[in-house]
Design a protein around this motif. Structure first.
Motif, PDB file in Angstrom:
ATOM      1  N   ILE A 105      44.620  41.454  38.684  1.00 35.72           N
ATOM      2  CA  ILE A 105      44.923  41.637  37.272  1.00 35.72           C
ATOM      3  C   ILE A 105      43.725  41.277  36.403  1.00 35.72           C
ATOM      4  O   ILE A 105      43.332  42.021  35.513  1.00 35.72           O
ATOM      5  CB  ILE A 105      46.118  40.747  36.868  1.00 35.72           C
ATOM      6  N   GLY A 144      40.285  43.857  33.628  1.00 33.82           N
ATOM      7  CA  GLY A 144      39.972  43.808  32.208  1.00 33.82           C
ATOM      8  C   GLY A 144      38.644  44.409  31.822  1.00 33.82           C
ATOM      9  O   GLY A 144      38.558  45.218  30.915  1.00 33.82           O
ATOM     10  N   LEU A 186      46.059  49.944  32.555  1.00 34.67           N
ATOM     11  CA  LEU A 186      45.745  49.038  31.450  1.00 34.67           C
ATOM     12  C   LEU A 186      45.156  49.801  30.266  1.00 34.67           C
ATOM     13  O   LEU A 186      45.531  49.583  29.112  1.00 34.67           O
ATOM     14  CB  LEU A 186      44.775  47.959  31.924  1.00 34.67           C
ATOM     15  N   SER A 198      46.865  41.503  25.307  1.00 35.01           N
ATOM     16  CA  SER A 198      47.617  40.461  26.009  1.00 35.01           C
ATOM     17  C   SER A 198      48.915  40.992  26.594  1.00 35.01           C
ATOM     18  O   SER A 198      49.249  40.734  27.764  1.00 35.01           O
ATOM     19  CB  SER A 198      47.909  39.297  25.061  1.00 35.01           C
ATOM     20  N   PHE A 206      48.171  43.304  29.556  1.00 42.80           N
ATOM     21  CA  PHE A 206      47.828  42.505  30.727  1.00 42.80           C
ATOM     22  C   PHE A 206      49.092  41.951  31.376  1.00 42.80           C
ATOM     23  O   PHE A 206      49.255  41.972  32.598  1.00 42.80           O
ATOM     24  CB  PHE A 206      46.923  41.342  30.325  1.00 42.80           C
TER      25      PHE A 206
END
Length: 241
Positions: free
Chosen positions: A17, A21, A83, A138, A141
């Motif tokens: 995870i 990003g 994402l 946020s 995620f």
């Protein structure tokens, strides 16, 4: 399954995870955040050798931490695409020139790792900074974390709760730490709630993005351990090596 076995499995899922990003960016670009290194138009991408010098080295870790070879996430492309879609961004992987990862360092249930990537244009770094400031990041995620952990947890292990918060800014660290993230995952094993903690620091340099990730069971990896490591990677990234 033992507590230690569960920690190892969750460490892999959480690492997946956090690494999703960097490398995805908004289609809108803005000037880099104040204090972060800005590459000139004539700057050139870092070499693989330079990236290797930026990531954490065994000698950077306190005594007792042991390194193991980095293992790539086989679902990285799909995770990143998910994402990016959630945030409402575009994928800039085609502008990524090279990427390097440190070893995965472990001390009992705790894990620390790092990575560094280089891009073709300063606009790629600026675009990722926009994503770091997205109010959607946020929650996106968190959604991805729940989905990934649900598919990686062994049979009988349930996710009781999870949350992660990405905050723009250095959190008191070096100026080129452009965002930080902290998260908590609670899983249920044989009726017992087990908490896991993750953190990430996003770092920029001239045509460079780097990060430092942590994971631990029971409590966060101490700031006294993490902060000097983040500062070390940030210093190297700011110089391009």
């Amino acid at each position: 399954m033992t507590y230690r076995d569960l920690a190892r499995v969750c460490a892999v899922g959480c690492g997946v995870i956090l690494l999703a990003g960097c490398g995805s960016s908004s289609s809108k670009t803005t000037p880099a955040a104040s204090g972060s290194p800005v590459a000139s138009p004539s700057a050139t991408p870092a070499s693989v050798a330079q990236l290797q010098k930026i990531v954490l080295q065994p000698s950077d870790l306190p005594t007792g931490w042991k390194g193991a070879p980095f293992k790539a996430n086989p679902n990285q492309v799909a995770d990143q695409a998910s994402l990016v879609k959630c945030v409402g961004a575009r994928n800039t992987d085609s502008d990524k020139v090279a990427e390097m990862h440190s070893e995965d360092f472990a001390l009992r249930d705790a894990r620390i790792s790092s990575s560094a990537s280089t891009y073709r244009s300063p606009s790629d770094i600026d675009a990722d900074l926009v994503m770091m400031h997205s109010p959607k990041l946020s929650s996106c995620f968190d959604q991805l974390m729940k989905k990934t952990l649900a598919t990686t947890m062994p049979a009988g292990v349930k996710i009781a709760s999870s949350s992660i918060k990405i905050t723009p800014g250095s959190a008191g660290g070096p100026a080129n730490v452009v965002a930080t993230g902290t998260g908590t995952i609670e899983v249920s094993l044989n009726g017992q709630q087990v908490p896991f903690y993750v953190s990430v620091a996003y770092i920029t340099g001239p045509l460079i993005e780097a990060e430092v990730d942590t994971f631990n069971a029971g409590s966060p990896v101490p700031a006294s351990v993490v902060n000097p490591l983040v500062a070390t990677v940030a210093t190297r990234a700011s110089k391009g090596a």
